[in-house]
Design an enzyme around this catalytic site. Structure first.
Site, short mmCIF file in Angstrom:
data_model
loop_
_atom_site.label_atom_id
_atom_site.label_comp_id
_atom_site.label_asym_id
_atom_site.label_seq_id
_atom_site.Cartn_x
_atom_site.Cartn_y
_atom_site.Cartn_z
N ILE A 78 0.83 -1.35 0.00
CA ILE A 78 -0.10 0.24 -0.15
C ILE A 78 0.90 1.75 -0.34
O ILE A 78 2.04 1.06 0.74
CB ILE A 78 -1.30 -0.21 1.37
CG1 ILE A 78 -1.13 -1.20 1.09
CG2 ILE A 78 -2.38 1.20 0.98
CD1 ILE A 78 -2.71 -1.82 2.57
N CYS A 79 0.26 2.01 -1.35
CA CYS A 79 0.96 3.57 -0.93
C CYS A 79 0.41 4.77 -1.34
O CYS A 79 -1.28 4.02 -1.30
CB CYS A 79 1.70 3.75 -2.27
SG CYS A 79 2.40 4.10 -3.33
N GLY A 80 0.02 5.36 -1.54
CA GLY A 80 -0.77 6.49 -1.72
C GLY A 80 -1.56 5.73 -2.48
O GLY A 80 -2.58 6.36 -2.24
N ALA A 131 -4.17 4.57 -0.89
CA ALA A 131 -4.69 4.40 0.32
C ALA A 131 -5.09 5.98 0.58
O ALA A 131 -6.04 6.06 0.78
CB ALA A 131 -3.64 4.86 1.86
#
Length: 146
Positions: free
Chosen positions: A62-64, A106
């Site tokens: 998960i990242c931005g 996210a």
């Protein structure tokens, strides 16, 4: 139950912890690869390598936006990362593409939707002999040749 490697960048710590808790409650074996490396591609690569080496059945990153971790994970031989944003794609990532790493944004997904997507990804299996089998075989063959 699958063993799962999970990691994120600093923007997605809350979401990672939420997903990790949900998976543990459902009985999955989860290893957290963290979020502290200032070069967060290192976390994505570490998760992808662990999955490619079959130390874990699946990976969650998960990242931005999910884009950075998916690009990094797909550089690892044997890792097949899919950026997932809807239930149908979560299912098809496994059933039609044999993806072994799921990537999420996210900033682009709500927590409840992300949980549903993770669950769908983890409970779907590749369908041997499906119409997508030649595509998956070709990808693997190309990867082996370099």
């Amino acid at each position: 139950m699958h063993s799962v490697a999970i990691g994120c960048d600093p923007n997605a710590v809350h979401e990672k912890e939420s997903i990790k808790s949900m998976l543990i409650q459902k009985g999955y074996s989860v290893t957290d690869f963290g979020s502290d490396d200032p070069i967060y591609a290192n976390v994505a690569i570490a998760v992808a390598q662990a999955v490619a080496e079959k130390k874990y059945d699946r990976g969650i990153l998960i990242c931005g936006t999910g884009i950075g971790v998916s690009v990094a994970a797909n550089k690892v031989k044997g890792a097949y990362a899919a950026l997932i944003s809807d239930v149908y794609s979560a299912e098809r990532a496994r059933k039609s593409n044999n993806a072994n790493v799921a990537c999420f944004g996210a900033f682009t997904l709500g927590e409840k939707l992300m949980a549903k997507l993770v669950e769908t990804f983890l409970t779907s299996e590749f369908e041997e002999g499906c119409p997508s089998q030649p595509k998956v075989d070709r990808i693997c063959m190309f990867e082996q040749k370099g």
